[in-house]
Write a protein that holds these residues in place. Structure first.
Motif, PDB file in Angstrom:
ATOM      1  N   MET B   1     -18.160  21.918 -10.664  1.00 25.49           N
ATOM      2  CA  MET B   1     -17.518  20.828  -9.965  1.00 25.49           C
ATOM      3  C   MET B   1     -18.755  19.899  -9.969  1.00 25.49           C
ATOM      4  N   LYS B   2     -18.323  18.537 -10.367  1.00 20.62           N
ATOM      5  CA  LYS B   2     -19.326  17.703 -10.172  1.00 20.62           C
ATOM      6  C   LYS B   2     -19.804  17.029  -8.760  1.00 20.62           C
ATOM      7  N   LYS B   3     -21.070  16.766  -8.663  1.00 19.67           N
ATOM      8  CA  LYS B   3     -21.603  16.437  -7.384  1.00 19.67           C
ATOM      9  C   LYS B   3     -21.515  15.077  -7.093  1.00 19.67           C
ATOM     10  N   GLN B   6     -20.872  11.923  -0.890  1.00 21.21           N
ATOM     11  CA  GLN B   6     -19.588  11.985  -0.056  1.00 21.21           C
ATOM     12  C   GLN B   6     -19.845  11.899   1.419  1.00 21.21           C
ATOM     13  N   ASN B   7     -19.084  11.086   1.972  1.00 27.84           N
ATOM     14  CA  ASN B   7     -19.131  10.798   3.443  1.00 27.84           C
ATOM     15  C   ASN B   7     -18.154  11.722   4.149  1.00 27.84           C
ATOM     16  N   PHE B   8     -18.917  12.791   4.641  1.00 30.51           N
ATOM     17  CA  PHE B   8     -17.959  13.774   5.513  1.00 30.51           C
ATOM     18  C   PHE B   8     -17.717  13.062   6.807  1.00 30.51           C
ATOM     19  N   GLU B   9     -16.698  12.649   7.148  1.00 33.72           N
ATOM     20  CA  GLU B   9     -16.266  12.046   8.251  1.00 33.72           C
ATOM     21  C   GLU B   9     -15.455  13.180   9.084  1.00 33.72           C
ATOM     22  N   GLN B  10     -15.963  13.063  10.232  1.00 33.47           N
ATOM     23  CA  GLN B  10     -15.438  14.143  11.533  1.00 33.47           C
ATOM     24  C   GLN B  10     -13.754  14.420  11.268  1.00 33.47           C
ATOM     25  N   GLY B  11     -13.314  15.552  11.113  1.00 35.29           N
ATOM     26  CA  GLY B  11     -12.077  15.583  10.970  1.00 35.29           C
ATOM     27  C   GLY B  11     -11.666  15.279   9.690  1.00 35.29           C
ATOM     28  N   ALA B  12     -12.254  14.960   8.642  1.00 33.16           N
ATOM     29  CA  ALA B  12     -12.159  14.648   7.378  1.00 33.16           C
ATOM     30  C   ALA B  12     -11.015  13.381   7.380  1.00 33.16           C
ATOM     31  N   VAL B  13     -11.241  12.576   8.342  1.00 39.82           N
ATOM     32  CA  VAL B  13     -10.435  11.348   8.363  1.00 39.82           C
ATOM     33  C   VAL B  13     -10.876  10.467   7.301  1.00 39.82           C
ATOM     34  N   VAL B  14      -9.984   9.755   6.620  1.00 42.48           N
ATOM     35  CA  VAL B  14     -10.151   8.813   5.572  1.00 42.48           C
ATOM     36  C   VAL B  14     -10.199   7.470   6.084  1.00 42.48           C
ATOM     37  N   THR B  15     -11.298   6.716   6.506  1.00 39.97           N
ATOM     38  CA  THR B  15     -10.985   5.406   7.302  1.00 39.97           C
ATOM     39  C   THR B  15     -10.739   4.281   6.857  1.00 39.97           C
ATOM     40  N   PRO B  17      -7.768   2.874   4.085  1.00 45.20           N
ATOM     41  CA  PRO B  17      -6.604   3.171   3.202  1.00 45.20           C
ATOM     42  C   PRO B  17      -6.668   2.597   1.801  1.00 45.20           C
ATOM     43  N   TYR B  23      -9.379   7.643  -7.096  1.00 45.62           N
ATOM     44  CA  TYR B  23      -9.670   8.954  -7.639  1.00 45.62           C
ATOM     45  C   TYR B  23      -8.678   8.955  -8.844  1.00 45.62           C
TER      46      TYR B  23
END
Lengths: 382, 93
Positions: B1-3, B6-15, B17, B23
């Motif tokens: 898997m490509k590294k 990433q921004n790991f926002e709490q609760g996986a919220v995509v801030t 839209p 992707y």
């Protein structure tokens, strides 16, 4: 503060009311019914301003719980047994989305055979779903823990949902004297509900997206870190609670009883600890050095504190009110894993399944087993 | 898997839209559909059936074109084309 004689269900309802929830999804199930009945009555009487959602199942109750927290509302709900099992699919989603909220669980056995009576099978089997679990012993503790729970759950370093687990019937339907805190003190104690991200049509965000293999594990690590952080938060909130209300429960994680010079001790959760206290008082009068450890926080599990608590013991008995079929009681597994380096005999007992009584006589047998140096626990039938 | 960073926002919220546009699902493609514009009759059936809306109509030329950033290579268009003007080729990585 006013002193009242009420049952734990009512105490839980009052506790929830004092935390000023905005939304309560409700679905009744024995022995939790009185909690939601009382809350519905409060709302109907105009004693609390809160949206009550009359849902069609526990799965919906949990889903509404999730949705209303995500929309930025303080939310409370309650369930039991099969109801919790029906909620199961939603439980890890609430915790994975880092939504703080409190749910009371009136602990009841799970079918089959059908049993409406108390054991810990429902909540204990949900222990891996990312919810903090606090287990209570008395009506007073039940009320206080709902208030503490809101503060712990909404702590910025925690942000996890929390279950207040109280024994069905053995506690839920038992009348005790309870100090009911006044609204002003609770308002001062609790912060205003706020979320970093909430559902908002003016500022759209994506909640609950897919986590690909290169990211999912990082989010699980964040949850685990939050759980470990919550160990200190639970302790701190318990201390702060004492300052505001004059009561606290052990360290918040463990509650020790006469452990100072004890050679032998029992460890358990919930109301059986009350029976253990009575037994210990009786045996102490006969000169026996016995004590008790009450696990208040099953998740997160207070490993380090437990290692210190058992340091001077000769043997420990763990009473599980649940059996992981094919293994042993889950509590004894956790305890053994935590104190592996302590080189201490730990016997696991299974007791009180499906409402079978756990009596002083049974505890006396457990203590005499320990004194005799028995290396195995057993099933305790009343 | 490509590294990727990433921004790991709490609760996986995509801030923000619309992030799914970033992707490129075209990466998944094994077979590449190719339109032979000389045979195309502009019936737009391929545009209708594309499950990823990866076929677009050029307003000026009224011709269909495939957006290879998002075409997953399902080849439904190939099957649907009434004049068989869409060929498939093995994707070269």
């Amino acid at each position: 503060m006013t002193k009242r004689v009420i049952e734990a269900s009512h105490a839980i309802a009052i506790g929830a009311k004092l935390t000023r929830p905005d939304v309560i999804p409700m679905y009744p199930i024995t022995p939790q019914t009185h909690v939601v009945e009382d809350l519905a009555q409060f709302i109907n009487n105009g004693e609390m301003k809160c949206a009550m959602i009359d849902v069609e199942s526990e799965h919906s109750a949990a889903s509404a719980f999730l949705g209303s927290i995500a929309a930025g509302s303080r939310t409370f709900t309650a369930t039991s047994s099969q109801g919790l099992l029906l909620m199961y699919e939603v439980l890890p989603i609430v915790s994975g989305m880092r939504l703080p909220g409190v749910m009371a669980v009136a602990n009841r056995a799970v079918s089959a055979p059908i049993s409406i009576w108390n054991d810990h099978s429902d909540a204990v089997s949900a222990r891996d779903q990312g919810w903090i679990q606090l287990w209570v012993e008395s009506s007073q503790e039940a009320l206080d823990t709902v208030i503490q729970g809101v503060k712990i759950s909404e702590d910025k370093g925690v942000m996890l949902p929390l279950m207040v687990c109280f024994d069905g019937f053995t506690l839920s339907h038992v009348f005790e004297q309870v100090d009911v805190p006044d609204q002003k003190t609770v308002d001062k104690f609790l912060p205003k509900f706020s979320l970093k991200h909430k559902l908002d049509i003016k500022n759209p965000k994506t909640f609950g997206p897919i986590g690909f293999p290169n990211s999912y594990m990082y989010f699980k690590k964040q949850q685990q870190d939050a759980m470990i952080t919550s160990l200190d938060v639970i302790k701190k909130v318990n201390k702060d609670f004492k300052k505001s209300f004059g009561r606290s429960y052990g360290s918040g994680l463990l509650d020790l009883y006469k452990m100072g010079d004890a050679d032998y001790a029992v460890l358990g959760m919930g109301t059986l600890c009350g029976t253990a206290r009575v037994t210990i008082d009786k045996l102490r009068k006969q000169g026996k050095k016995v004590g008790m450890i009450k696990v208040r926080s099953l998740r997160p599990f207070p490993e380090k504190e437990l290692q210190v608590a058992v340091k001077n013991l000769k043997a420990l008995a763990v009473i599980d009110r649940h059996i992981s079929l094919g293994q042993e009681g889950p509590l004894v597994t956790d305890v053994r894993s935590a104190i592996y380096c302590n080189d201490l005999t730990v016997n696991g007992y299974i007791a009180g399944l499906g409402g079978m009584d756990i009596t002083v006589k049974l505890f006396e047998k457990v203590f005499s087993d320990l004194e005799k140096g028995k290396q195995n626990g057993s099933w305790l039938f009343d | 898997m490509k590294k990727k960073k990433q921004n790991f926002e709490q609760g996986a919220v995509v801030t923000k839209p619309g992030s799914s546009k970033n992707y490129h699902t075209g990466d998944w493609r094994v077979f590449r559909p190719i339109i032979d514009q000389s045979k195309c009759i502009k019936c737009y059936q391929c545009w209708q059936v594309c499950p990823d809306a990866a076929i677009r109509i050029d307003k000026k030329t009224e011709r269909v074109e495939i957006d290879y950033d998002y075409c997953k290579g399902c080849l439904i268009c190939v099957k649907q084309c009434p004049v068989k003007c869409i060929a498939k080729e093995v994707e070269k990585k």
